[in-house]
Design an enzyme around this catalytic site. Structure first.
Site, PDB file in Angstrom:
ATOM      1  N   SER A 103       0.849  -1.199   0.000  1.00 43.99           N
ATOM      2  CA  SER A 103       0.000   0.000   0.000  1.00 43.99           C
ATOM      3  C   SER A 103       0.881   1.245   0.000  1.00 43.99           C
ATOM      4  O   SER A 103       1.651   1.474   0.944  1.00 43.99           O
ATOM      5  CB  SER A 103      -0.889   0.001   1.238  1.00 43.99           C
ATOM      6  OG  SER A 103      -1.418   1.297   1.392  1.00 43.99           O
ATOM      7  N   HIS A 151      -1.199  -1.166  -4.205  1.00 39.99           N
ATOM      8  CA  HIS A 151      -2.515  -0.885  -3.642  1.00 39.99           C
ATOM      9  C   HIS A 151      -2.611   0.622  -3.425  1.00 39.99           C
ATOM     10  O   HIS A 151      -1.782   1.214  -2.724  1.00 39.99           O
ATOM     11  CB  HIS A 151      -2.632  -1.660  -2.325  1.00 39.99           C
ATOM     12  CG  HIS A 151      -3.935  -1.536  -1.617  1.00 39.99           C
ATOM     13  ND1 HIS A 151      -5.030  -2.317  -1.909  1.00 39.99           N
ATOM     14  CD2 HIS A 151      -4.308  -0.732  -0.582  1.00 39.99           C
ATOM     15  CE1 HIS A 151      -6.028  -2.003  -1.107  1.00 39.99           C
ATOM     16  NE2 HIS A 151      -5.616  -1.039  -0.291  1.00 39.99           N
ATOM     17  N   ASP A 195      -4.826   3.639  -2.012  1.00 36.94           N
ATOM     18  CA  ASP A 195      -5.927   3.938  -1.097  1.00 36.94           C
ATOM     19  C   ASP A 195      -6.503   5.320  -1.393  1.00 36.94           C
ATOM     20  O   ASP A 195      -5.903   6.336  -1.045  1.00 36.94           O
ATOM     21  CB  ASP A 195      -5.431   3.878   0.350  1.00 36.94           C
ATOM     22  CG  ASP A 195      -5.197   2.450   0.805  1.00 36.94           C
ATOM     23  OD1 ASP A 195      -6.137   1.637   0.732  1.00 36.94           O
ATOM     24  OD2 ASP A 195      -4.058   2.130   1.218  1.00 36.94           O
ATOM     25  N   MET A 231      -9.180   8.020  -0.556  1.00 40.70           N
ATOM     26  CA  MET A 231     -10.089   8.396   0.553  1.00 40.70           C
ATOM     27  C   MET A 231     -10.621   9.796   0.318  1.00 40.70           C
ATOM     28  O   MET A 231      -9.868  10.684  -0.098  1.00 40.70           O
ATOM     29  CB  MET A 231      -9.341   8.359   1.886  1.00 40.70           C
ATOM     30  CG  MET A 231      -8.657   7.032   2.179  1.00 40.70           C
ATOM     31  SD  MET A 231      -7.991   7.015   3.846  1.00 40.70           S
ATOM     32  CE  MET A 231      -6.958   5.535   3.789  1.00 40.70           C
ATOM     33  N   HIS A 266      -8.351   0.985  -4.088  1.00 41.36           N
ATOM     34  CA  HIS A 266      -9.257   0.755  -2.960  1.00 41.36           C
ATOM     35  C   HIS A 266     -10.005   2.060  -2.702  1.00 41.36           C
ATOM     36  O   HIS A 266      -9.450   3.007  -2.142  1.00 41.36           O
ATOM     37  CB  HIS A 266      -8.431   0.308  -1.749  1.00 41.36           C
ATOM     38  CG  HIS A 266      -9.243   0.065  -0.520  1.00 41.36           C
ATOM     39  ND1 HIS A 266      -8.671  -0.147   0.717  1.00 41.36           N
ATOM     40  CD2 HIS A 266     -10.590  -0.018  -0.320  1.00 41.36           C
ATOM     41  CE1 HIS A 266      -9.630  -0.327   1.616  1.00 41.36           C
ATOM     42  NE2 HIS A 266     -10.796  -0.245   1.013  1.00 41.36           N
ATOM     43  N   MET A 288     -12.264   4.248  -0.893  1.00 40.22           N
ATOM     44  CA  MET A 288     -12.961   4.543   0.363  1.00 40.22           C
ATOM     45  C   MET A 288     -13.651   5.891   0.189  1.00 40.22           C
ATOM     46  O   MET A 288     -13.213   6.932   0.712  1.00 40.22           O
ATOM     47  CB  MET A 288     -11.951   4.547   1.513  1.00 40.22           C
ATOM     48  CG  MET A 288     -11.507   3.131   1.868  1.00 40.22           C
ATOM     49  SD  MET A 288      -9.974   3.076   2.807  1.00 40.22           S
ATOM     50  CE  MET A 288      -8.803   3.120   1.459  1.00 40.22           C
ATOM     51  N   MET A 312     -11.766  -6.281   5.240  1.00 43.56           N
ATOM     52  CA  MET A 312     -10.929  -5.326   5.978  1.00 43.56           C
ATOM     53  C   MET A 312     -10.552  -5.913   7.337  1.00 43.56           C
ATOM     54  O   MET A 312     -11.404  -6.434   8.060  1.00 43.56           O
ATOM     55  CB  MET A 312     -11.676  -4.005   6.200  1.00 43.56           C
ATOM     56  CG  MET A 312     -11.879  -3.161   4.952  1.00 43.56           C
ATOM     57  SD  MET A 312     -10.361  -2.706   4.078  1.00 43.56           S
ATOM     58  CE  MET A 312      -9.484  -1.732   5.316  1.00 43.56           C
ATOM     59  N   ASP A 318      -6.647  -6.519   4.286  1.00 44.26           N
ATOM     60  CA  ASP A 318      -6.026  -5.195   4.261  1.00 44.26           C
ATOM     61  C   ASP A 318      -6.067  -4.590   5.660  1.00 44.26           C
ATOM     62  O   ASP A 318      -7.146  -4.363   6.209  1.00 44.26           O
ATOM     63  CB  ASP A 318      -6.799  -4.325   3.252  1.00 44.26           C
ATOM     64  CG  ASP A 318      -6.226  -2.921   3.107  1.00 44.26           C
ATOM     65  OD1 ASP A 318      -5.128  -2.667   3.629  1.00 44.26           O
ATOM     66  OD2 ASP A 318      -6.890  -2.096   2.457  1.00 44.26           O
TER      67      ASP A 318
HETATM   68  C1  DX5 Z   1      -6.469   1.503   5.531  1.00 46.33           C
HETATM   69  C2  DX5 Z   1      -5.975   1.163   4.144  1.00 46.33           C
HETATM   70  C3  DX5 Z   1      -4.855   0.205   4.093  1.00 46.33           C
HETATM   71  C4  DX5 Z   1      -3.584   0.647   4.776  1.00 46.33           C
HETATM   72  C5  DX5 Z   1      -2.839  -0.564   5.213  1.00 46.33           C
HETATM   73  O1  DX5 Z   1      -7.671   2.152   5.422  1.00 46.33           O
HETATM   74  O2  DX5 Z   1      -7.040   0.594   3.391  1.00 46.33           O
HETATM   75  O3  DX5 Z   1      -4.579  -0.165   2.745  1.00 46.33           O
HETATM   76  O4  DX5 Z   1      -2.760   1.416   3.958  1.00 46.33           O
HETATM   77  O5  DX5 Z   1      -1.717  -0.136   5.917  1.00 46.33           O
HETATM   78  P1  DX5 Z   1      -0.978  -1.068   6.991  1.00 46.33           P
HETATM   79  O6  DX5 Z   1      -0.436  -2.250   6.243  1.00 46.33           O
HETATM   80  O7  DX5 Z   1       0.085  -0.167   7.510  1.00 46.33           O
HETATM   81  O8  DX5 Z   1      -1.992  -1.459   8.005  1.00 46.33           O
HETATM   82 ZN    ZN Z   2      -6.542  -0.287   1.438  1.00 42.15          ZN
END
Ligand code: DX5
Ligand code: ZN
Length: 223
Positions: A9, A34, A36, A38, A74, A76, A145, A179
């Site tokens: 990620s 990956h 993310d 948001m 991903h 969000m 998750m 994740d």
């Molecule tokens: C959290 C994200 C994850 C996050 C994982 O909302 O969806 O992808 O980056 O990070 P680690 O591996 O540090 O928990």
């Molecule tokens: Zn994620």
């Protein structure tokens, strides 16, 4: 048959050097990256969106065959329908929406596929796995998750593993992603439950040798 897929990620990377970080992960042997996305509404954090993904795609062009340099997005966000076209145009390969964010997941899956992306559905820790059962035949991947979405560096929730087990039992060929909080000591638990797609932010980016960590994670996934 499913295969092990390791997806670092970029949230745990250096945001001033995102192109280099993305390139570095593929050089270190990652299968996917990956990303993310948001929106500060579905989750209490704002990260990156289509313009950054476009820049990353320019920095890290797709190889042929298509699945190399795979961008796993991903999403969000509160209105996942809104971003499908832009993410596709940015160079996203897979669009993971949250079950909790849409009223019509089947239509959304169709929309994602109409833009030639793979379609995946994520569930938050408080959402029952049963909601994925009827969607699974249309999905390329399901994401369980293992933290509340929003931030990297949180603690892995081992109590999510029965969801992975149930899904794996019913769908032996489905890509099942986990994740949040994955690394040494937790990937073993997720793999044992049946997960084959491992997202790892902190554990890979903070490792002395990210290549070795990626290899470790891959070796732990049982197929
Ligand atoms: C959290 C994200 C994850 C996050 C994982 O909302 O969806 O992808 O980056 O990070 P680690 O591996 O540090 O928990
Ligand atoms: Zn994620």
């Amino acid at each position: 048959m499913v295969k092990p897929i390791i997806a670092p990620s970029l949230l745990a990377g250096d945001f001033s050097q995102l192109g280099c970080e993305c390139h570095r992960m593929f050089e270190c042997g990652s299968d996917w990256v990956h990303l993310d996305v948001m929106d500060g509404h579905f989750v209490p954090n704002i990260t990156m969106g289509p313009p950054i993904i476009t820049s990353l795609r320019n920095a890290v062009p797709k190889d042929k065959p298509v699945n190399k340099k795979f961008f796993d997005c991903h999403m969000m966000v509160s209105n996942p329908e809104q971003w499908v076209e832009e993410i596709a145009k940015s160079g996203g390969d897979q669009y993971t929406f949250h079950y909790e964010s849409t009223k019509n997941p089947v239509e959304l899956i169709k929309l994602i596929k109409s833009f030639n992306m793979k379609a995946a559905c994520a569930i938050k820790p408080n959402t029952n796995v049963e909601v994925l059962f009827e969607l699974a035949p249309y999905l390329d991947m399901a994401l369980i998750m293992t933290v509340e979405p929003g931030f990297g560096g949180q603690k892995f929730m081992a109590n999510m593993m029965p969801k992975v087990e149930e899904l794996r039992k019913q769908f032996p060929n489905l890509n099942i992603q986990v994740d949040g909080g994955l690394g040494k000591g937790t990937v073993e638990i997720a793999a044992e439950a049946g997960a084959n797609v491992i997202v790892a932010g902190t554990s890979v980016f903070k490792a002395d040798d990210p290549s070795k960590m990626i290899e470790y994670l891959r070796n732990e996934v049982q197929v």
